[in-house]
Scaffold this active site. Structure first.
Site, mmCIF file in Angstrom:
data_model
loop_
_atom_site.group_PDB
_atom_site.id
_atom_site.type_symbol
_atom_site.label_atom_id
_atom_site.label_comp_id
_atom_site.label_asym_id
_atom_site.label_seq_id
_atom_site.Cartn_x
_atom_site.Cartn_y
_atom_site.Cartn_z
ATOM 1 N N ASP A 1 5.673 2.577 2.281
ATOM 2 C CA ASP A 1 4.851 1.400 2.543
ATOM 3 C C ASP A 1 4.040 1.684 3.805
ATOM 4 O O ASP A 1 4.598 1.760 4.903
ATOM 5 C CB ASP A 1 5.756 0.178 2.727
ATOM 6 N N HIS A 2 2.716 1.815 3.646
ATOM 7 C CA HIS A 2 1.878 2.239 4.770
ATOM 8 C C HIS A 2 1.781 1.171 5.856
ATOM 9 O O HIS A 2 1.332 1.459 6.977
ATOM 10 C CB HIS A 2 0.471 2.600 4.267
ATOM 11 N N ARG A 3 2.202 -0.052 5.574
ATOM 12 C CA ARG A 3 2.226 -1.076 6.621
ATOM 13 C C ARG A 3 3.323 -0.795 7.646
ATOM 14 O O ARG A 3 3.243 -1.230 8.797
ATOM 15 C CB ARG A 3 2.458 -2.455 6.005
ATOM 16 N N PRO B 1 0.841 -1.207 0.000
ATOM 17 C CA PRO B 1 0.000 0.000 0.000
ATOM 18 C C PRO B 1 0.877 1.258 0.000
ATOM 19 O O PRO B 1 1.387 1.671 1.037
ATOM 20 C CB PRO B 1 -0.816 -0.128 1.280
#
Length: 237
Positions: free
Chosen positions: A209-211, A29
């Protein structure tokens, strides 16, 4: 010149690039953060440093030369040391933070892109970074890198400024959590203290990376990155 239909078989490098990008842009994401940096002091420092290196070289010795990309690698590594949450990757159900800033440097080659890795950039000075990155880039273009020399980066930089690109976004190279896309430095009018002045400005966009990285975390990293380039004297201390 007329356009014609043509089918070109993909090289092994291009197949690998295609496979890795699909692994990135789908499952990862992405979100993007952009900032603009005043490069005046950093470029002045680079010029002064190169003059000093040239003066200290022997008559028959080729003096080392620090490039803009070397400055970016050094500053990114220092900023990662101050923001270890960015120097990380997603590992299944955990976040893995890495103990050194291993910076991938995107290099265009005739049939694709390769990213040699400058190891432990956070523990090296500008001159050493310049020498090692020049060697890596030269051998990358000559297809002389070993696999361990272009894998395992913890953060990457892709610079298209030399091609006249002002701003772009880059796709993260898994398992890294971020990549910095660098545009060209241009002279432009800006307002300072109510006056219009001309400054040398550069735009950078970080893909995250939104994680692993939240917006405020990425913004804090870019604030540090920008502040160090705008006040770069500590880089040579």
């Amino acid at each position: 010149m007329r356009l014609e239909d043509e089918r070109i078989e993909a090289s092994q490098m291009r197949k690998t690039i295609a496979k890795r990008l699909v692994q990135s842009i789908g499952p990862v994401p992405h979100f993007f953060l952009t900032t603009e940096i005043d490069m005046g002091r950093a470029l002045d420092l680079r010029s002064a440093l190169n003059e000093r290196l040239a003066a200290g070289a022997g008559r028959d010795e080729r003096p080392p030369k620090v490039g803009v990309n070397d400055l970016l690698v050094k500053v990114a590594a220092e900023a990662l040391a101050r923001h270890p949450e960015i120097n990380a990757s997603w590992d299944g159900d955990a976040i893995q933070r890495h103990g050194s800033a291993d910076i991938g440097i995107a290099v265009a080659v005739p049939d694709g892109l390769i990213t040699p890795v400058l190891r432990e950039a956070d523990r090296k000075g500008l001159v050493q970074i310049s020498a090692e990155s020049s060697d890596l880039i030269e051998r990358a273009r000559g297809r002389k890198l070993q696999p361990e020399e272009y894998t395992g980066a913890t953060f990457s930089i892709s610079n298209l400024g030399m091609f006249g690109i002002d701003e772009f976004t880059a796709i993260i190279n898994p398992p890294e959590a971020a990549i910095l896309a660098v545009g060209g430095t241009v002279e432009k009018p800006v307002v300072e203290d109510g006056e219009i002045v001309v400054r040398r400005r550069m735009r950078v966009t970080m893909s995250c990376d939104h994680r692993v990285i939240d917006g405020a975390m990425g913004a804090a990293f870019l604030q540090t990155f920008r502040a160090m380039l705008e006040n770069p004297l500590e880089l040579v201390s």
